[in-house]
Design an enzyme around this catalytic site. Structure first.
Site, PDB file in Angstrom:
ATOM      1  N   ASP A 112      43.475  32.958  36.568  1.00 50.94           N
ATOM      2  CA  ASP A 112      42.856  33.705  35.477  1.00 50.94           C
ATOM      3  C   ASP A 112      42.034  32.744  34.623  1.00 50.94           C
ATOM      4  OD1 ASP A 112      42.770  36.450  34.213  1.00 50.94           O
ATOM      5  OD2 ASP A 112      43.113  35.146  32.495  1.00 50.94           O
TER       6      ASP A 112
HETATM    7  C1  LIG Z   1      32.918  31.231  32.185  1.00 53.66           C
HETATM    8  C2  LIG Z   1      32.724  31.720  33.594  1.00 53.66           C
HETATM    9  C3  LIG Z   1      33.556  32.658  34.146  1.00 53.66           C
HETATM   10  N1  LIG Z   1      33.361  33.094  35.424  1.00 53.66           N
HETATM   11  C4  LIG Z   1      34.227  34.121  36.021  1.00 53.66           C
HETATM   12  C5  LIG Z   1      35.459  33.588  36.732  1.00 53.66           C
HETATM   13  C6  LIG Z   1      36.325  34.822  36.848  1.00 53.66           C
HETATM   14  O1  LIG Z   1      35.997  35.505  38.066  1.00 53.66           O
HETATM   15  C7  LIG Z   1      35.873  35.678  35.670  1.00 53.66           C
HETATM   16  C8  LIG Z   1      36.988  35.834  34.662  1.00 53.66           C
HETATM   17  O2  LIG Z   1      37.781  36.924  35.003  1.00 53.66           O
HETATM   18  P1  LIG Z   1      39.219  36.832  35.679  1.00 53.66           P
HETATM   19  O3  LIG Z   1      40.054  37.934  35.097  1.00 53.66           O
HETATM   20  O4  LIG Z   1      39.756  35.439  35.609  1.00 53.66           O
HETATM   21  O5  LIG Z   1      38.935  37.137  37.212  1.00 53.66           O
HETATM   22  P2  LIG Z   1      38.267  38.384  37.914  1.00 53.66           P
HETATM   23  O6  LIG Z   1      38.576  39.655  37.188  1.00 53.66           O
HETATM   24  O7  LIG Z   1      36.804  38.080  38.155  1.00 53.66           O
HETATM   25  O8  LIG Z   1      38.962  38.379  39.356  1.00 53.66           O
HETATM   26  P3  LIG Z   1      40.526  38.540  39.737  1.00 53.66           P
HETATM   27  O9  LIG Z   1      41.333  38.772  38.477  1.00 53.66           O
HETATM   28  O10 LIG Z   1      40.588  39.716  40.658  1.00 53.66           O
HETATM   29  O11 LIG Z   1      40.869  37.248  40.444  1.00 53.66           O
HETATM   30  O12 LIG Z   1      34.763  35.017  35.073  1.00 53.66           O
HETATM   31  C9  LIG Z   1      32.329  32.577  36.200  1.00 53.66           C
HETATM   32  O13 LIG Z   1      32.172  32.974  37.365  1.00 53.66           O
HETATM   33  N2  LIG Z   1      31.501  31.639  35.660  1.00 53.66           N
HETATM   34  C10 LIG Z   1      31.635  31.169  34.396  1.00 53.66           C
HETATM   35  O14 LIG Z   1      30.857  30.291  33.966  1.00 53.66           O
END
Ligand SMILES: Cc1cn([C@H]2C[C@H](O)[C@@H](COP(=O)(O)OP(=O)(O)OP(=O)(O)O)O2)c(=O)[nH]c1=O
Length: 210
Positions: free
Chosen positions: A84
């Site tokens: 997360d």
């Molecule tokens: C800050 C930042 C976040 N992110 C993404 C990573 C995570 O996928 C998302 C944060 O949400 P999460 O809840 O961590 O993940 P998700 O909902 O995408 O997927 P899952 O819970 O099914 O594994 O933001 C980027 O891709 N690049 C960035 O620079």
């Protein structure tokens, strides 16, 4: 197969590697270090922060729930990996941007400031893989945005790659042109800290990583 992950002949069998995620970025990051999960199963959990919950406690709780929730649905011997990612301004958790207005809200607050990106990665064995070990790593990265003009914020919003991203920006996308400094784990910001993930998997008997 017995419930202890042994064949009838008593040999240990290879457990499955299961990614508990709907994030294509986490699959791509695992592939970057040569890992292709046997299954990808998104965890269906409530991601609402609890009242007064700190960003660290939140990331740890949610990553653990994602891993445990998927592990509980599996009968096969498996190690479940979940993560997360949270963008925090001090004790405040910024939202995962699902629309343009929430992305604007985040970018206006991140402009010209340093913030913290926390990613918690968790591995959890299923009940039928008792050789597997539960593990957690919390990785913090400090990220500094340059001061954004209203025109630059609009350009970032038009680019659209903020969608579904914690804090309303993508380090792997257009926002990179405005990130002055980063100290910590770039892969952690994008969703899966690869060094720490490698540490968790190397400590397991599954033999996934050299
Ligand atoms: C800050 C930042 C976040 N992110 C993404 C990573 C995570 O996928 C998302 C944060 O949400 P999460 O809840 O961590 O993940 P998700 O909902 O995408 O997927 P899952 O819970 O099914 O594994 O933001 C980027 O891709 N690049 C960035 O620079």
């Amino acid at each position: 197969m017995t419930s202890s992950g042994q064949t009838q002949a008593g040999q240990a069998t290879a457990p499955l590697l299961v990614l508990a995620s709907a994030s294509p970025r986490r699959i791509a990051l695992l592939e970057q270090i040569g890992l292709v999960p046997d299954r990808v199963l998104p965890a269906n959990i409530d991601e609402t922060p609890a009242k007064g919950e700190t960003p660290r406690a939140y990331a740890q709780r949610v990553a653990t729930e994602k891993a445990r929730c998927v592990a509980a649905t599996l009968e096969d011997p498996a190690l479940v990996l979940a993560a997360d990612t949270v963008v925090a301004l001090g004790r405040r958790i910024l939202p995962k941007a699902e629309d343009r207005e929430s992305a604007r809200f985040c970018l206006e607050r991140l402009s010209g400031r340093r913030h913290t990106v926390l990613t918690c990665v968790v591995v959890a064995p299923t009940a039928s893989w008792p050789l597997g070990r539960h593990g957690t790593r919390l990785v913090e990265t400090a990220v500094t945005f340059s001061r954004l003009t209203p025109y630059q914020i609009d350009a970032l919003l038009d680019a659209g790659d903020w969608s579904g991203k914690a804090g309303g920006y993508a380090l792997q996308g257009h926002a990179a042109g405005f990130i002055r400094a980063l100290s910590g784990s770039a892969s952690g910001v994008i969703g899966l800290p690869l060094f720490e993930t490698g540490q968790l998997l190397r400590g397991q008997p599954g033999g996934w990583l050299a």
